[in-house]
Design a protein around this motif. Structure first.
Motif, PDB file in Angstrom:
ATOM      1  N   ASP A  56       6.237   5.039  -0.070  1.00  0.00           N
ATOM      2  CA  ASP A  56       6.787   4.396  -1.407  1.00  0.00           C
ATOM      3  C   ASP A  56       7.590   2.971  -0.855  1.00  0.00           C
ATOM      4  O   ASP A  56       7.533   1.894  -1.646  1.00  0.00           O
ATOM      5  N   GLU A  57       8.096   2.984   0.386  1.00  0.00           N
ATOM      6  CA  GLU A  57       8.806   1.828   0.582  1.00  0.00           C
ATOM      7  C   GLU A  57       8.119   0.762   1.380  1.00  0.00           C
ATOM      8  O   GLU A  57       8.216  -0.383   1.335  1.00  0.00           O
ATOM      9  N   LEU A  58       7.370   1.267   2.401  1.00  0.00           N
ATOM     10  CA  LEU A  58       6.622   0.185   3.428  1.00  0.00           C
ATOM     11  C   LEU A  58       5.812  -0.783   2.427  1.00  0.00           C
ATOM     12  O   LEU A  58       5.750  -2.069   3.027  1.00  0.00           O
ATOM     13  N   PRO A  59       5.095  -0.396   1.104  1.00  0.00           N
ATOM     14  CA  PRO A  59       4.387  -1.639   0.736  1.00  0.00           C
ATOM     15  C   PRO A  59       5.453  -2.771   0.102  1.00  0.00           C
ATOM     16  O   PRO A  59       4.909  -3.991   0.317  1.00  0.00           O
ATOM     17  N   ARG A  60       6.294  -2.389  -0.090  1.00  0.00           N
ATOM     18  CA  ARG A  60       7.534  -3.535  -0.252  1.00  0.00           C
ATOM     19  C   ARG A  60       7.759  -4.580   0.696  1.00  0.00           C
ATOM     20  O   ARG A  60       8.096  -5.782   0.437  1.00  0.00           O
ATOM     21  N   TYR A  61       7.643  -4.014   1.999  1.00  0.00           N
ATOM     22  CA  TYR A  61       7.914  -4.679   3.153  1.00  0.00           C
ATOM     23  C   TYR A  61       6.800  -5.325   3.916  1.00  0.00           C
ATOM     24  O   TYR A  61       6.737  -5.634   4.952  1.00  0.00           O
ATOM     25  N   ALA A  62       5.615  -4.995   3.230  1.00  0.00           N
ATOM     26  CA  ALA A  62       4.364  -5.265   4.364  1.00  0.00           C
ATOM     27  C   ALA A  62       4.201  -6.771   4.630  1.00  0.00           C
ATOM     28  O   ALA A  62       3.705  -6.897   5.827  1.00  0.00           O
ATOM     29  N   ALA A  83       6.544  -8.921   5.197  1.00  0.00           N
ATOM     30  CA  ALA A  83       7.436  -9.166   6.195  1.00  0.00           C
ATOM     31  C   ALA A  83       7.217  -8.559   7.541  1.00  0.00           C
ATOM     32  O   ALA A  83       7.333  -9.033   8.677  1.00  0.00           O
ATOM     33  N   LEU A  84       6.600  -7.447   7.469  1.00  0.00           N
ATOM     34  CA  LEU A  84       6.007  -6.506   8.646  1.00  0.00           C
ATOM     35  C   LEU A  84       4.970  -7.056   9.286  1.00  0.00           C
ATOM     36  O   LEU A  84       4.964  -7.328  10.564  1.00  0.00           O
ATOM     37  N   GLU A  85       4.210  -7.839   8.463  1.00  0.00           N
ATOM     38  CA  GLU A  85       2.831  -8.487   8.978  1.00  0.00           C
ATOM     39  C   GLU A  85       3.371  -9.669   9.663  1.00  0.00           C
ATOM     40  O   GLU A  85       2.805 -10.005  10.733  1.00  0.00           O
ATOM     41  N   ARG A  86       4.316 -10.577   8.989  1.00  0.00           N
ATOM     42  CA  ARG A  86       4.643 -11.572   9.867  1.00  0.00           C
ATOM     43  C   ARG A  86       5.530 -11.440  11.193  1.00  0.00           C
ATOM     44  O   ARG A  86       5.415 -12.004  11.922  1.00  0.00           O
ATOM     45  N   LEU A  87       6.381 -10.188  11.091  1.00  0.00           N
ATOM     46  CA  LEU A  87       6.828  -9.803  12.510  1.00  0.00           C
ATOM     47  C   LEU A  87       5.959  -9.637  13.483  1.00  0.00           C
ATOM     48  O   LEU A  87       6.301  -9.884  14.539  1.00  0.00           O
ATOM     49  N   GLY A  88       4.729  -9.154  13.213  1.00  0.00           N
ATOM     50  CA  GLY A  88       3.679  -8.348  13.860  1.00  0.00           C
ATOM     51  C   GLY A  88       2.924  -9.827  14.590  1.00  0.00           C
ATOM     52  O   GLY A  88       2.159  -9.783  15.603  1.00  0.00           O
ATOM     53  N   GLU A  89       3.172 -11.140  13.978  1.00  0.00           N
ATOM     54  CA  GLU A  89       2.405 -12.467  14.571  1.00  0.00           C
ATOM     55  C   GLU A  89       2.910 -12.860  15.724  1.00  0.00           C
ATOM     56  O   GLU A  89       4.042 -12.798  15.953  1.00  0.00           O
TER      57      GLU A  89
END
Length: 67
Positions: free
Chosen positions: A53-59, A61-67
């Motif tokens: 439920d919650e991960l899509p909201r932060y997808a 931001a999480l993708e940017r952190l992974g860069e």
């Protein structure tokens, strides 16, 4: 509700040893194991639901952190 639990000889021996070590009945040890399993699975399912439920909201931001 009563039920029959069929164990292999090895499972039965292990349960008997555990019950003896804990000075408890085999039934008590088996019932506790069932309660522990249900609680553990319930927590895991709740965590999975929250993440789904919650991960899509932060997808993004999480993708940017992974860069």
């Amino acid at each position: 509700m009563a039920m029959t639990l069929r164990l292999t000889d090895d499972e039965s021996d292990a349960l008997r040893r555990r019950a003896e070590l804990e000075s408890r009945s085999m039934q008590d040890v088996a019932r506790q194991a069932v309660r522990d399993y249900i609680e553990q699975r319930s927590r895991a399912e709740l965590l999975e639901q929250v993440l789904d439920d919650e991960l899509p909201r932060y997808a993004e931001a999480l993708e940017r952190l992974g860069e």
